[in-house]
Scaffold this active site. Sequence first.
Site, PDB file in Angstrom:
ATOM      1  N   GLU A   1     -13.408 -74.865   1.415  1.00 44.67           N
ATOM      2  CA  GLU A   1     -13.085 -74.207   0.040  1.00 44.67           C
ATOM      3  C   GLU A   1     -12.915 -72.900   0.207  1.00 44.67           C
ATOM      4  O   GLU A   1     -14.024 -72.107   0.430  1.00 44.67           O
ATOM      5  CB  GLU A   1     -13.837 -74.773  -1.181  1.00 44.67           C
ATOM      6  CG  GLU A   1     -13.310 -74.357  -2.126  1.00 44.67           C
ATOM      7  CD  GLU A   1     -13.895 -74.561  -3.642  1.00 44.67           C
ATOM      8  OE1 GLU A   1     -13.764 -74.378  -4.765  1.00 44.67           O
ATOM      9  OE2 GLU A   1     -15.349 -75.042  -3.492  1.00 44.67           O
TER      10      GLU A   1
ATOM     11  N   GLU B   1     -16.199 -75.124 -11.380  1.00 40.34           N
ATOM     12  CA  GLU B   1     -16.552 -74.540 -12.833  1.00 40.34           C
ATOM     13  C   GLU B   1     -15.469 -74.071 -13.784  1.00 40.34           C
ATOM     14  O   GLU B   1     -15.374 -74.236 -14.993  1.00 40.34           O
ATOM     15  CB  GLU B   1     -17.359 -73.532 -12.285  1.00 40.34           C
ATOM     16  CG  GLU B   1     -19.059 -73.999 -12.104  1.00 40.34           C
ATOM     17  CD  GLU B   1     -19.480 -73.446 -10.733  1.00 40.34           C
ATOM     18  OE1 GLU B   1     -18.802 -72.893  -9.872  1.00 40.34           O
ATOM     19  OE2 GLU B   1     -20.729 -74.068 -10.384  1.00 40.34           O
TER      20      GLU B   1
ATOM     21  N   ASP C   1      -5.212 -73.470 -13.490  1.00 41.64           N
ATOM     22  CA  ASP C   1      -4.536 -73.551 -14.883  1.00 41.64           C
ATOM     23  C   ASP C   1      -3.714 -72.505 -15.059  1.00 41.64           C
ATOM     24  O   ASP C   1      -3.115 -72.196 -16.268  1.00 41.64           O
ATOM     25  CB  ASP C   1      -5.679 -73.529 -16.291  1.00 41.64           C
ATOM     26  CG  ASP C   1      -6.248 -72.089 -16.238  1.00 41.64           C
ATOM     27  OD1 ASP C   1      -6.725 -71.363 -15.019  1.00 41.64           O
ATOM     28  OD2 ASP C   1      -6.546 -71.661 -17.396  1.00 41.64           O
TER      29      ASP C   1
ATOM     30  N   ASP D   1      -7.766 -66.241  -7.725  1.00 38.71           N
ATOM     31  CA  ASP D   1      -7.585 -64.978  -8.519  1.00 38.71           C
ATOM     32  C   ASP D   1      -6.198 -65.047  -8.754  1.00 38.71           C
ATOM     33  O   ASP D   1      -5.237 -65.034  -7.479  1.00 38.71           O
ATOM     34  CB  ASP D   1      -8.085 -63.708  -7.879  1.00 38.71           C
ATOM     35  CG  ASP D   1      -9.584 -63.929  -7.831  1.00 38.71           C
ATOM     36  OD1 ASP D   1     -10.314 -64.730  -8.645  1.00 38.71           O
ATOM     37  OD2 ASP D   1     -10.393 -62.995  -7.209  1.00 38.71           O
TER      38      ASP D   1
HETATM   39  N1  SAH Z   1     -13.440 -72.280  -6.692  1.00 36.74           N
HETATM   40  C1  SAH Z   1     -14.335 -71.722  -7.762  1.00 36.74           C
HETATM   41  C2  SAH Z   1     -14.254 -70.436  -8.225  1.00 36.74           C
HETATM   42  C3  SAH Z   1     -12.821 -69.756  -8.679  1.00 36.74           C
HETATM   43  S1  SAH Z   1     -12.764 -67.985  -9.205  1.00 36.74           S
HETATM   44  C4  SAH Z   1     -13.984 -72.477  -9.311  1.00 36.74           C
HETATM   45  O1  SAH Z   1     -12.852 -72.954  -9.237  1.00 36.74           O
HETATM   46  O2  SAH Z   1     -14.673 -72.709 -10.157  1.00 36.74           O
HETATM   47  C5  SAH Z   1     -12.032 -67.428  -7.260  1.00 36.74           C
HETATM   48  C6  SAH Z   1     -13.088 -67.308  -6.526  1.00 36.74           C
HETATM   49  O3  SAH Z   1     -12.463 -66.799  -5.365  1.00 36.74           O
HETATM   50  C7  SAH Z   1     -14.212 -65.935  -6.820  1.00 36.74           C
HETATM   51  O4  SAH Z   1     -15.487 -66.370  -6.628  1.00 36.74           O
HETATM   52  C8  SAH Z   1     -13.675 -64.820  -5.968  1.00 36.74           C
HETATM   53  O5  SAH Z   1     -14.882 -64.108  -5.443  1.00 36.74           O
HETATM   54  C9  SAH Z   1     -13.397 -65.631  -4.695  1.00 36.74           C
HETATM   55  N2  SAH Z   1     -12.390 -64.905  -3.943  1.00 36.74           N
HETATM   56  C10 SAH Z   1     -11.258 -64.550  -4.356  1.00 36.74           C
HETATM   57  N3  SAH Z   1     -10.509 -63.783  -3.311  1.00 36.74           N
HETATM   58  C11 SAH Z   1     -11.201 -64.050  -2.061  1.00 36.74           C
HETATM   59  C12 SAH Z   1     -10.920 -63.826  -1.005  1.00 36.74           C
HETATM   60  N4  SAH Z   1      -9.838 -62.962  -0.558  1.00 36.74           N
HETATM   61  N5  SAH Z   1     -11.661 -64.170  -0.028  1.00 36.74           N
HETATM   62  C13 SAH Z   1     -12.673 -64.966  -0.207  1.00 36.74           C
HETATM   63  N6  SAH Z   1     -13.127 -65.365  -1.644  1.00 36.74           N
HETATM   64  C14 SAH Z   1     -12.254 -64.842  -2.408  1.00 36.74           C
END
Ligand code: SAH
Length: 212
Positions: free
Chosen positions: A43, A193, A153, A117
């Site tokens: 993941e 989450e 979403d 993100d």
């Molecule tokens: N998968 C989780 C968190 C979603 S938020 C959920 O669905 O609840 C997105 C997460 O990806 C954040 O914790 C952020 O720090 C991480 N993230 C974003 N860009 C990233 C990158 N380039 N490499 C590694 N992690 C990243």
Amino acid sequence: MRLRNITGSRETIAQSGFVIQQPELLRGQWRREFGGDGPLAAEIGMGKGQFLMEMARRYPQIGFIGIEKYSSVLLRAVQKMEADPLPNVRLVRMEAEEIETVFSEGELDRIYLNFSDPWPKDRHAKRRLPSAAFLARYDRVLKKDGELEFKTDNRELFDFAVEELQTAGWKIRELTYDLHSDPRLSRDNVMTEYEERFSAKGNPICKYIIGR
Ligand code: SAH
């Protein structure tokens, strides 16, 4: 997900047996790390790890690797793992862009992107984890018949992700704009989450499963 920088998070992470400190050394060796030849799933952007850990409980034969860029976020997952250790989970603090330094060609069976993100500005499109630039990296580390699952979403991000597939040569195996109303696709769904938070607000969850 940004949390305030928690003092000592890097130290805690450095001392955890669940965190792989030099993941490049395991490139091509991840199956051995899990002590067998079972499937491997990663993941990318795992956040606090709720999805990863529940998946690991349900599928003990699969080795799950959680990738997260921020120590302050990874720390939460480390704390959960220390409280409730799972033998088939490993965590890596790294930037997703470097994924090819950590996995060899075709090493992964499955990749999960959950609530990545959105990077809404056009000039940041390349940073989006389901962009064509990232799909090209996943293409190399994912085995030939491997699949990638993406949930969000954020409809704009999802539409972008679907458009990126054509250029990148991936094919849609499953797609829904309302996962929780789809009895078949939601049957074995494990909530992340963010998914819990945003679906509680009434936002429908989009999901695709893609392969080549
Ligand atoms: N998968 C989780 C968190 C979603 S938020 C959920 O669905 O609840 C997105 C997460 O990806 C954040 O914790 C952020 O720090 C991480 N993230 C974003 N860009 C990233 C990158 N380039 N490499 C590694 N992690 C990243």
